[in-house]
Design a protein around this motif. Structure first.
Motif, PDB file in Angstrom:
ATOM      1  N   LYS A 105       0.833  -1.199   0.000  1.00  0.00           N
ATOM      2  CA  LYS A 105       0.000   0.000   0.000  1.00  0.00           C
ATOM      3  C   LYS A 105       0.874   1.257   0.000  1.00  0.00           C
ATOM      4  CE  LYS A 105      -3.616  -2.428   2.588  1.00  0.00           C
ATOM      5  NZ  LYS A 105      -4.592  -2.491   1.486  1.00  0.00           N
ATOM      6  N   PRO A 106       0.323   2.408  -0.415  1.00  0.00           N
ATOM      7  CA  PRO A 106       1.128   3.632  -0.522  1.00  0.00           C
ATOM      8  C   PRO A 106       1.795   4.055   0.777  1.00  0.00           C
ATOM      9  CG  PRO A 106      -0.970   3.905  -1.648  1.00  0.00           C
ATOM     10  CD  PRO A 106      -1.048   2.602  -0.923  1.00  0.00           C
ATOM     11  N   ASP A 107       1.086   3.942   1.907  1.00  0.00           N
ATOM     12  CA  ASP A 107       1.687   4.376   3.161  1.00  0.00           C
ATOM     13  C   ASP A 107       2.834   3.466   3.564  1.00  0.00           C
ATOM     14  OD1 ASP A 107      -0.100   2.302   3.504  1.00  0.00           O
ATOM     15  OD2 ASP A 107      -0.682   2.913   5.533  1.00  0.00           O
ATOM     16  N   VAL A 108       2.736   2.185   3.228  1.00  0.00           N
ATOM     17  CA  VAL A 108       3.822   1.251   3.509  1.00  0.00           C
ATOM     18  C   VAL A 108       5.007   1.522   2.586  1.00  0.00           C
ATOM     19  CG1 VAL A 108       4.499  -1.181   3.562  1.00  0.00           C
ATOM     20  CG2 VAL A 108       2.234  -0.496   4.358  1.00  0.00           C
ATOM     21  N   ALA A 109       4.728   1.737   1.297  1.00  0.00           N
ATOM     22  CA  ALA A 109       5.796   2.007   0.336  1.00  0.00           C
ATOM     23  C   ALA A 109       6.571   3.270   0.706  1.00  0.00           C
ATOM     24  CB  ALA A 109       5.213   2.138  -1.070  1.00  0.00           C
ATOM     25  N   ALA A 110       5.866   4.267   1.257  1.00  0.00           N
ATOM     26  CA  ALA A 110       6.520   5.529   1.631  1.00  0.00           C
ATOM     27  C   ALA A 110       7.517   5.334   2.768  1.00  0.00           C
ATOM     28  CB  ALA A 110       5.476   6.560   2.030  1.00  0.00           C
ATOM     29  N   LEU A 111       7.346   4.274   3.541  1.00  0.00           N
ATOM     30  CA  LEU A 111       8.237   4.014   4.677  1.00  0.00           C
ATOM     31  C   LEU A 111       9.423   3.128   4.308  1.00  0.00           C
ATOM     32  CD1 LEU A 111       5.546   3.339   7.447  1.00  0.00           C
ATOM     33  CD2 LEU A 111       6.839   5.446   7.057  1.00  0.00           C
ATOM     34  N   ALA A 112       9.466   2.656   3.075  1.00  0.00           N
ATOM     35  CA  ALA A 112      10.534   1.749   2.673  1.00  0.00           C
ATOM     36  C   ALA A 112      11.890   2.414   2.808  1.00  0.00           C
ATOM     37  CB  ALA A 112      10.319   1.296   1.230  1.00  0.00           C
ATOM     38  N   ARG A 113      12.822   1.645   3.332  1.00  0.00           N
ATOM     39  CA  ARG A 113      14.166   2.177   3.542  1.00  0.00           C
ATOM     40  C   ARG A 113      14.920   2.245   2.218  1.00  0.00           C
ATOM     41  NH1 ARG A 113      15.512  -1.256   7.092  1.00  0.00           N
ATOM     42  NH2 ARG A 113      16.519  -2.782   5.750  1.00  0.00           N
ATOM     43  N   GLU A 114      15.447   3.427   1.884  1.00  0.00           N
ATOM     44  CA  GLU A 114      16.284   3.602   0.698  1.00  0.00           C
ATOM     45  C   GLU A 114      17.682   3.992   1.140  1.00  0.00           C
ATOM     46  OE1 GLU A 114      14.829   4.975  -3.209  1.00  0.00           O
ATOM     47  OE2 GLU A 114      13.247   5.947  -2.051  1.00  0.00           O
ATOM     48  N   THR A 115      18.666   3.330   0.565  1.00  0.00           N
ATOM     49  CA  THR A 115      20.063   3.600   0.866  1.00  0.00           C
ATOM     50  C   THR A 115      20.836   3.650  -0.449  1.00  0.00           C
ATOM     51  OG1 THR A 115      20.697   1.261   1.030  1.00  0.00           O
ATOM     52  CG2 THR A 115      19.810   2.293   3.024  1.00  0.00           C
ATOM     53  N   GLU A 116      22.146   3.706  -0.346  1.00  0.00           N
ATOM     54  CA  GLU A 116      22.979   3.686  -1.544  1.00  0.00           C
ATOM     55  C   GLU A 116      22.766   2.399  -2.335  1.00  0.00           C
ATOM     56  OE1 GLU A 116      27.743   3.816  -2.776  1.00  0.00           O
ATOM     57  OE2 GLU A 116      27.120   4.004  -0.680  1.00  0.00           O
ATOM     58  N   ASN A 117      22.429   1.322  -1.634  1.00  0.00           N
ATOM     59  CA  ASN A 117      22.303   0.020  -2.280  1.00  0.00           C
ATOM     60  C   ASN A 117      20.871  -0.508  -2.330  1.00  0.00           C
ATOM     61  OD1 ASN A 117      25.106  -0.259  -2.771  1.00  0.00           O
ATOM     62  ND2 ASN A 117      25.421  -0.860  -0.648  1.00  0.00           N
ATOM     63  N   VAL A 118      19.904   0.290  -1.922  1.00  0.00           N
ATOM     64  CA  VAL A 118      18.488  -0.084  -2.035  1.00  0.00           C
ATOM     65  C   VAL A 118      17.739   1.118  -2.593  1.00  0.00           C
ATOM     66  CG1 VAL A 118      16.408  -0.838  -0.841  1.00  0.00           C
ATOM     67  CG2 VAL A 118      18.638  -1.661  -0.065  1.00  0.00           C
ATOM     68  N   ARG A 119      17.095   0.949  -3.750  1.00  0.00           N
ATOM     69  CA  ARG A 119      16.469   2.088  -4.409  1.00  0.00           C
ATOM     70  C   ARG A 119      15.231   1.630  -5.180  1.00  0.00           C
ATOM     71  NH1 ARG A 119      20.557   5.131  -8.107  1.00  0.00           N
ATOM     72  NH2 ARG A 119      21.644   5.136  -6.099  1.00  0.00           N
ATOM     73  N   TRP A 120      14.250   2.552  -5.295  1.00  0.00           N
ATOM     74  CA  TRP A 120      13.038   2.281  -6.061  1.00  0.00           C
ATOM     75  C   TRP A 120      13.257   2.635  -7.534  1.00  0.00           C
ATOM     76  CZ3 TRP A 120       8.348   0.220  -4.513  1.00  0.00           C
ATOM     77  CH2 TRP A 120       8.180   0.037  -3.137  1.00  0.00           C
ATOM     78  N   PHE A 121      12.684   1.814  -8.420  1.00  0.00           N
ATOM     79  CA  PHE A 121      12.763   2.031  -9.856  1.00  0.00           C
ATOM     80  C   PHE A 121      11.383   1.856 -10.473  1.00  0.00           C
ATOM     81  CE2 PHE A 121      16.983   0.804  -8.639  1.00  0.00           C
ATOM     82  CZ  PHE A 121      17.841   1.485  -9.504  1.00  0.00           C
ATOM     83  N   ARG A 122      11.120   2.637 -11.528  1.00  0.00           N
ATOM     84  CA  ARG A 122       9.903   2.397 -12.296  1.00  0.00           C
ATOM     85  C   ARG A 122      10.007   1.045 -12.973  1.00  0.00           C
ATOM     86  NH1 ARG A 122       7.220   7.107 -15.892  1.00  0.00           N
ATOM     87  NH2 ARG A 122       6.498   5.207 -16.922  1.00  0.00           N
ATOM     88  N   ALA A 123       8.929   0.281 -12.933  1.00  0.00           N
ATOM     89  CA  ALA A 123       8.963  -1.078 -13.463  1.00  0.00           C
ATOM     90  C   ALA A 123       9.252  -1.103 -14.965  1.00  0.00           C
ATOM     91  CB  ALA A 123       7.645  -1.790 -13.174  1.00  0.00           C
ATOM     92  N   ASP A 124       8.937  -0.020 -15.670  1.00  0.00           N
ATOM     93  CA  ASP A 124       9.197   0.022 -17.114  1.00  0.00           C
ATOM     94  C   ASP A 124      10.471   0.780 -17.466  1.00  0.00           C
ATOM     95  OD1 ASP A 124       8.182   2.440 -16.292  1.00  0.00           O
ATOM     96  OD2 ASP A 124       6.850   2.725 -18.001  1.00  0.00           O
ATOM     97  N   HIS A 125      11.289   1.132 -16.452  1.00  0.00           N
ATOM     98  CA  HIS A 125      12.551   1.839 -16.688  1.00  0.00           C
ATOM     99  C   HIS A 125      13.676   1.181 -15.887  1.00  0.00           C
ATOM    100  CE1 HIS A 125      10.427   5.912 -17.803  1.00  0.00           C
ATOM    101  NE2 HIS A 125      10.231   4.952 -18.688  1.00  0.00           N
ATOM    102  N   LEU A 126      13.888  -0.100 -16.076  1.00  0.00           N
ATOM    103  CA  LEU A 126      14.802  -0.825 -15.200  1.00  0.00           C
ATOM    104  C   LEU A 126      16.240  -0.875 -15.699  1.00  0.00           C
ATOM    105  CD1 LEU A 126      12.648  -3.886 -14.057  1.00  0.00           C
ATOM    106  CD2 LEU A 126      13.094  -1.736 -12.855  1.00  0.00           C
ATOM    107  N   GLY A 127      16.449  -0.977 -16.984  1.00  0.00           N
ATOM    108  CA  GLY A 127      17.806  -1.213 -17.461  1.00  0.00           C
ATOM    109  C   GLY A 127      18.200  -2.669 -17.237  1.00  0.00           C
ATOM    110  N   GLN A 128      19.493  -2.963 -17.385  1.00  0.00           N
ATOM    111  CA  GLN A 128      19.973  -4.332 -17.254  1.00  0.00           C
ATOM    112  C   GLN A 128      20.113  -4.714 -15.789  1.00  0.00           C
ATOM    113  OE1 GLN A 128      20.500  -6.707 -19.627  1.00  0.00           O
ATOM    114  NE2 GLN A 128      20.800  -8.067 -17.876  1.00  0.00           N
ATOM    115  N   LEU A 129      19.437  -5.793 -15.375  1.00  0.00           N
ATOM    116  CA  LEU A 129      19.521  -6.294 -14.016  1.00  0.00           C
ATOM    117  C   LEU A 129      20.442  -7.507 -13.961  1.00  0.00           C
ATOM    118  CD1 LEU A 129      15.769  -6.130 -12.915  1.00  0.00           C
ATOM    119  CD2 LEU A 129      17.523  -4.343 -12.796  1.00  0.00           C
TER     120      LEU A 129
END
Length: 234
Positions: free
Chosen positions: A113-137
């Protein structure tokens, strides 16, 4: 990019490793779009193989955990997320998934849910990406994400999992935004609203969404289950 690899004889001598990976989808606002879009968190690999490439959250399966418990723990450890919807997606075990050792991954997919997603921890090595803009994984994770998106788009047509993206109360327009983000197309507002109002698992509340310029829209509540079933577009 050079990829670290073991020779064929070394790989054959090693038993396959069993791992857990998770695809986590959430609706998030985007500066390039007037509407929310589908995003997912990725983890940067800090060791070979595929060092510095982004990958799905996951890790080896321990002997003491169930598959679902391992998926939940990996999400908590890497992103601090606790999804409202978690389901086993598929098992990926191609011979060439890893250049070092054969790895069989049990993949789960989660919706938050949006309120849960807003609390997600982001660091240098954890980041959110658009599902249609991923690049090579790393590994075959592009293929896994594509499969999860295909599954989501199909399932949203016949089930009620769209509500796993929403809070307890929502407007009909917010429900439509979920479907448009998942399906990647605009839906006729009047027709969609008519279908939702005819659904038996949508309940109008006495509350309205405040803060807009126009007449505040009524808030609704979903009274069914997010397990597979007949959705408002089915």
């Amino acid at each position: 990019m050079a990829v670290y690899s073991a020779n064929v004889s070394e790989r054959r001598q090693q038993p396959p490793e069993l791992a857990i990976s998770t695809v986590i989808f959430a609706l998030r606002p985007d500066a390039d779009s007037a509407r929310p879009t589908i995003w997912l968190p990725l983890v940067r690999r800090t060791r070979q193989p595929y060092r510095d490439l982004w990958a799905l959250p996951g890790g080896p399966l321990s002997q003491e955990e169930s598959l679902q418990d391992a998926a939940r723990r990996n999400l908590q450890d890497t992103t601090s997320l606790q999804p409202s919807y978690l389901e086993q997606l598929y098992a990926f075990g191609g011979l060439d998934r890893s250049p070092v050792q054969r790895v069989v991954s049990i993949v789960y997919w989660a919706l938050v849910k949006p309120d849960v997603a807003a609390l997600a921890r982001e660091t240098e090595n954890v980041r959110w990406f658009r599902a249609d803009h991923l690049g090579q994984l790393a590994f075959d994770h592009n293929q896994i994400v594509d499969y999860a998106l295909w599954r989501l788009r199909n399932k949203v047509e016949y089930s009620s999992i769209a509500y796993a993206f929403l809070g307890e109360k929502f407007t009909l327009a917010q429900v439509r935004e979920v479907y448009e983000a998942v399906l990647g197309k605009e839906l006729d507002p009047a027709n969609f609203r008519r279908q939702l109002r005819a659904a038996t698992d949508i309940e109008a509340t006495d509350e309205y969404l405040q803060g807009g310029r126009h007449r505040p829209p009524r808030l609704y509540r979903y009274t069914g289950s997010t397990s597979p079933g007949n959705g408002p577009l089915g």
